[in-house]
Motif scaffolding. Structure first.
Motif, PDB file in Angstrom:
ATOM      1  N   GLN A 153       3.248  15.450  -9.972  1.00  0.00           N
ATOM      2  CA  GLN A 153       4.113  15.764 -11.108  1.00  0.00           C
ATOM      3  C   GLN A 153       3.331  16.233 -12.321  1.00  0.00           C
ATOM      4  OE1 GLN A 153       6.306  12.162 -11.637  1.00  0.00           O
ATOM      5  NE2 GLN A 153       7.853  12.690 -10.103  1.00  0.00           N
ATOM      6  N   THR A 154       2.068  15.858 -12.413  1.00  0.00           N
ATOM      7  CA  THR A 154       1.260  16.251 -13.564  1.00  0.00           C
ATOM      8  C   THR A 154       0.326  17.410 -13.250  1.00  0.00           C
ATOM      9  OG1 THR A 154      -0.393  14.577 -13.022  1.00  0.00           O
ATOM     10  CG2 THR A 154       1.326  13.946 -14.575  1.00  0.00           C
ATOM     11  N   ASP A 155       0.367  17.949 -12.062  1.00  0.00           N
ATOM     12  CA  ASP A 155      -0.498  19.072 -11.684  1.00  0.00           C
ATOM     13  C   ASP A 155       0.069  20.360 -12.266  1.00  0.00           C
ATOM     14  OD1 ASP A 155      -2.478  20.571 -10.548  1.00  0.00           O
ATOM     15  OD2 ASP A 155      -1.632  20.518  -8.517  1.00  0.00           O
ATOM     16  N   THR A 156      -0.629  20.945 -13.238  1.00  0.00           N
ATOM     17  CA  THR A 156      -0.132  22.160 -13.897  1.00  0.00           C
ATOM     18  C   THR A 156      -0.234  23.389 -12.998  1.00  0.00           C
ATOM     19  OG1 THR A 156      -2.307  22.481 -14.922  1.00  0.00           O
ATOM     20  CG2 THR A 156      -0.639  21.300 -16.198  1.00  0.00           C
ATOM     21  N   LYS A 157      -1.110  23.362 -12.012  1.00  0.00           N
ATOM     22  CA  LYS A 157      -1.241  24.503 -11.099  1.00  0.00           C
ATOM     23  C   LYS A 157      -0.051  24.590 -10.144  1.00  0.00           C
ATOM     24  CE  LYS A 157      -6.243  24.382 -11.202  1.00  0.00           C
ATOM     25  NZ  LYS A 157      -7.468  24.117 -10.445  1.00  0.00           N
ATOM     26  N   ALA A 158       0.600  23.473  -9.891  1.00  0.00           N
ATOM     27  CA  ALA A 158       1.761  23.442  -8.990  1.00  0.00           C
ATOM     28  C   ALA A 158       3.058  23.336  -9.787  1.00  0.00           C
ATOM     29  CB  ALA A 158       1.643  22.290  -8.013  1.00  0.00           C
ATOM     30  N   ASN A 159       3.089  23.975 -10.980  1.00  0.00           N
ATOM     31  CA  ASN A 159       4.271  24.010 -11.822  1.00  0.00           C
ATOM     32  C   ASN A 159       4.680  22.614 -12.295  1.00  0.00           C
ATOM     33  OD1 ASN A 159       6.197  25.318 -13.269  1.00  0.00           O
ATOM     34  ND2 ASN A 159       7.594  25.663 -11.546  1.00  0.00           N
TER      35      ASN A 159
ATOM     36  N   LEU B  44       0.820  -1.209   0.000  1.00  0.00           N
ATOM     37  CA  LEU B  44       0.000   0.000   0.000  1.00  0.00           C
ATOM     38  C   LEU B  44       0.854   1.260   0.000  1.00  0.00           C
ATOM     39  CD1 LEU B  44      -2.821  -1.072   2.457  1.00  0.00           C
ATOM     40  CD2 LEU B  44      -2.950  -0.839  -0.011  1.00  0.00           C
ATOM     41  N   TYR B  45       1.964   1.264   0.726  1.00  0.00           N
ATOM     42  CA  TYR B  45       2.845   2.421   0.810  1.00  0.00           C
ATOM     43  C   TYR B  45       3.411   2.772  -0.567  1.00  0.00           C
ATOM     44  CZ  TYR B  45       6.644   5.392   2.500  1.00  0.00           C
ATOM     45  OH  TYR B  45       7.495   6.439   2.724  1.00  0.00           O
ATOM     46  N   ILE B  46       3.968   1.798  -1.247  1.00  0.00           N
ATOM     47  CA  ILE B  46       4.561   2.043  -2.567  1.00  0.00           C
ATOM     48  C   ILE B  46       3.477   2.424  -3.576  1.00  0.00           C
ATOM     49  CG2 ILE B  46       5.832   0.980  -4.480  1.00  0.00           C
ATOM     50  CD1 ILE B  46       7.554   1.604  -2.052  1.00  0.00           C
ATOM     51  N   GLY B  47       2.340   1.746  -3.522  1.00  0.00           N
ATOM     52  CA  GLY B  47       1.256   2.060  -4.454  1.00  0.00           C
ATOM     53  C   GLY B  47       0.708   3.459  -4.274  1.00  0.00           C
ATOM     54  N   VAL B  48       0.447   3.840  -3.035  1.00  0.00           N
ATOM     55  CA  VAL B  48      -0.107   5.175  -2.775  1.00  0.00           C
ATOM     56  C   VAL B  48       0.932   6.248  -3.089  1.00  0.00           C
ATOM     57  CG1 VAL B  48      -0.942   6.696  -0.937  1.00  0.00           C
ATOM     58  CG2 VAL B  48      -1.833   4.390  -1.128  1.00  0.00           C
ATOM     59  N   LEU B  49       2.201   6.018  -2.758  1.00  0.00           N
ATOM     60  CA  LEU B  49       3.236   6.997  -3.088  1.00  0.00           C
ATOM     61  C   LEU B  49       3.381   7.170  -4.599  1.00  0.00           C
ATOM     62  CD1 LEU B  49       6.134   6.473  -0.553  1.00  0.00           C
ATOM     63  CD2 LEU B  49       4.572   8.382  -0.748  1.00  0.00           C
ATOM     64  N   THR B  50       3.234   6.119  -5.369  1.00  0.00           N
ATOM     65  CA  THR B  50       3.311   6.227  -6.821  1.00  0.00           C
ATOM     66  C   THR B  50       2.166   7.076  -7.352  1.00  0.00           C
ATOM     67  OG1 THR B  50       4.319   4.035  -6.915  1.00  0.00           O
ATOM     68  CG2 THR B  50       3.468   4.922  -8.968  1.00  0.00           C
ATOM     69  N   ILE B  51       0.980   6.853  -6.827  1.00  0.00           N
ATOM     70  CA  ILE B  51      -0.184   7.631  -7.277  1.00  0.00           C
ATOM     71  C   ILE B  51      -0.052   9.088  -6.869  1.00  0.00           C
ATOM     72  CG2 ILE B  51      -2.666   7.905  -7.010  1.00  0.00           C
ATOM     73  CD1 ILE B  51      -2.797   4.843  -6.722  1.00  0.00           C
ATOM     74  N   ILE B  52       0.374   9.350  -5.640  1.00  0.00           N
ATOM     75  CA  ILE B  52       0.538  10.734  -5.181  1.00  0.00           C
ATOM     76  C   ILE B  52       1.632  11.436  -5.982  1.00  0.00           C
ATOM     77  CG2 ILE B  52       1.306  12.146  -3.233  1.00  0.00           C
ATOM     78  CD1 ILE B  52      -0.156  10.184  -1.402  1.00  0.00           C
ATOM     79  N   GLY B  53       2.728  10.736  -6.237  1.00  0.00           N
ATOM     80  CA  GLY B  53       3.804  11.316  -7.038  1.00  0.00           C
ATOM     81  C   GLY B  53       3.359  11.634  -8.443  1.00  0.00           C
ATOM     82  N   TYR B  54       2.600  10.757  -9.050  1.00  0.00           N
ATOM     83  CA  TYR B  54       2.089  11.003 -10.398  1.00  0.00           C
ATOM     84  C   TYR B  54       1.167  12.209 -10.400  1.00  0.00           C
ATOM     85  CZ  TYR B  54      -0.838  10.464 -14.525  1.00  0.00           C
ATOM     86  OH  TYR B  54      -1.530  10.697 -15.676  1.00  0.00           O
ATOM     87  N   LYS B  55       0.317  12.296  -9.396  1.00  0.00           N
ATOM     88  CA  LYS B  55      -0.629  13.404  -9.318  1.00  0.00           C
ATOM     89  C   LYS B  55       0.093  14.741  -9.151  1.00  0.00           C
ATOM     90  CE  LYS B  55      -4.849  14.988  -8.842  1.00  0.00           C
ATOM     91  NZ  LYS B  55      -5.733  15.088  -9.970  1.00  0.00           N
TER      92      LYS B  55
ATOM     93  N   VAL C 136       5.051   9.172 -14.047  1.00  0.00           N
ATOM     94  CA  VAL C 136       5.199   7.812 -14.545  1.00  0.00           C
ATOM     95  C   VAL C 136       4.054   7.398 -15.449  1.00  0.00           C
ATOM     96  CG1 VAL C 136       6.603   7.035 -12.615  1.00  0.00           C
ATOM     97  CG2 VAL C 136       4.125   6.889 -12.453  1.00  0.00           C
ATOM     98  N   GLY C 137       2.927   8.043 -15.341  1.00  0.00           N
ATOM     99  CA  GLY C 137       1.777   7.698 -16.158  1.00  0.00           C
ATOM    100  C   GLY C 137       1.017   6.509 -15.588  1.00  0.00           C
ATOM    101  N   LEU C 138      -0.068   6.190 -16.246  1.00  0.00           N
ATOM    102  CA  LEU C 138      -0.907   5.079 -15.782  1.00  0.00           C
ATOM    103  C   LEU C 138      -0.194   3.733 -15.907  1.00  0.00           C
ATOM    104  CD1 LEU C 138      -4.363   6.153 -17.198  1.00  0.00           C
ATOM    105  CD2 LEU C 138      -3.496   6.388 -14.878  1.00  0.00           C
TER     106      LEU C 138
END
Length: 113
Positions: A65-71, A52-63, A78-80
Motif C-alpha cells: 500500500q505504501t509502494d509508490t512504484k505500484a501506484n 505468523l499468517y496475520i503478522g506477515v499479511l499485515t507487513i506485506i499489505g503495508y508494504k 496501517v503504518g508501523l
C-alpha cells in the motif's frame, strides 16, 4: 536456611502450615498416551500459524500500500503502529483462545497437588 520447625512467642513448637508436594518429573512417559497432550500441541501449532499468517499479511499489505512504484500512497497503509497492534492483538487473541485448551500457562502458574 532455617529449620522447618520454629518457636512461637510462648515457647511451643509449630510446623509448616502448608504441604510441599514432591517434585514432578520433567518428562512423564505416561502423558504421551493422553489425548490432552496432542490436543494441546495441535492448538499451539494452529495458534502459531495464525499468528505468523496475520503478522506477515499485515507487513506485506503495508508494504504494497505504501509502494509508490505500484501506484501506492506514501501515507497509505496501517503504518508501523498498525503492524504493532496486529501483532499485539494476535498475541492477546491466541493466548485467550488457547490457554484453556493447552493449559500451558496454567501448568506454569498453578501448583499440582
Amino acid at each position: 536456611m532455617d529449620n522447618d520447625i520454629g518457636v512461637n512467642v510462648r515457647g511451643s513448637a509449630y510446623g509448616k502450615d502448608y504441604y510441599d508436594p514432591p517434585p514432578a518429573p520433567f518428562i512423564d512417559v505416561e502423558e504421551l498416551s493422553k489425548w490432552s497432550l496432542y490436543r494441546a500441541v495441535i492448538a499451539e501449532f494452529i495458534a502459531t500459524l495464525l499468528f505468523l499468517y496475520i503478522g506477515v499479511l499485515t507487513i506485506i499489505g503495508y508494504k504494497s500500500q505504501t509502494d509508490t512504484k505500484a501506484n501506492g500512497d506514501v501515507c497509505g497503509g496501517v503504518g508501523l503502529l498498525g503492524i504493532a497492534w496486529a501483532f499485539g492483538g494476535m498475541i492477546f487473541v491466541l493466548v485467550y483462545c488457547t490457554a484453556g485448551i493447552s493449559g500451558f500457562f496454567l501448568k506454569l502458574s498453578l501448583p499440582s497437588f
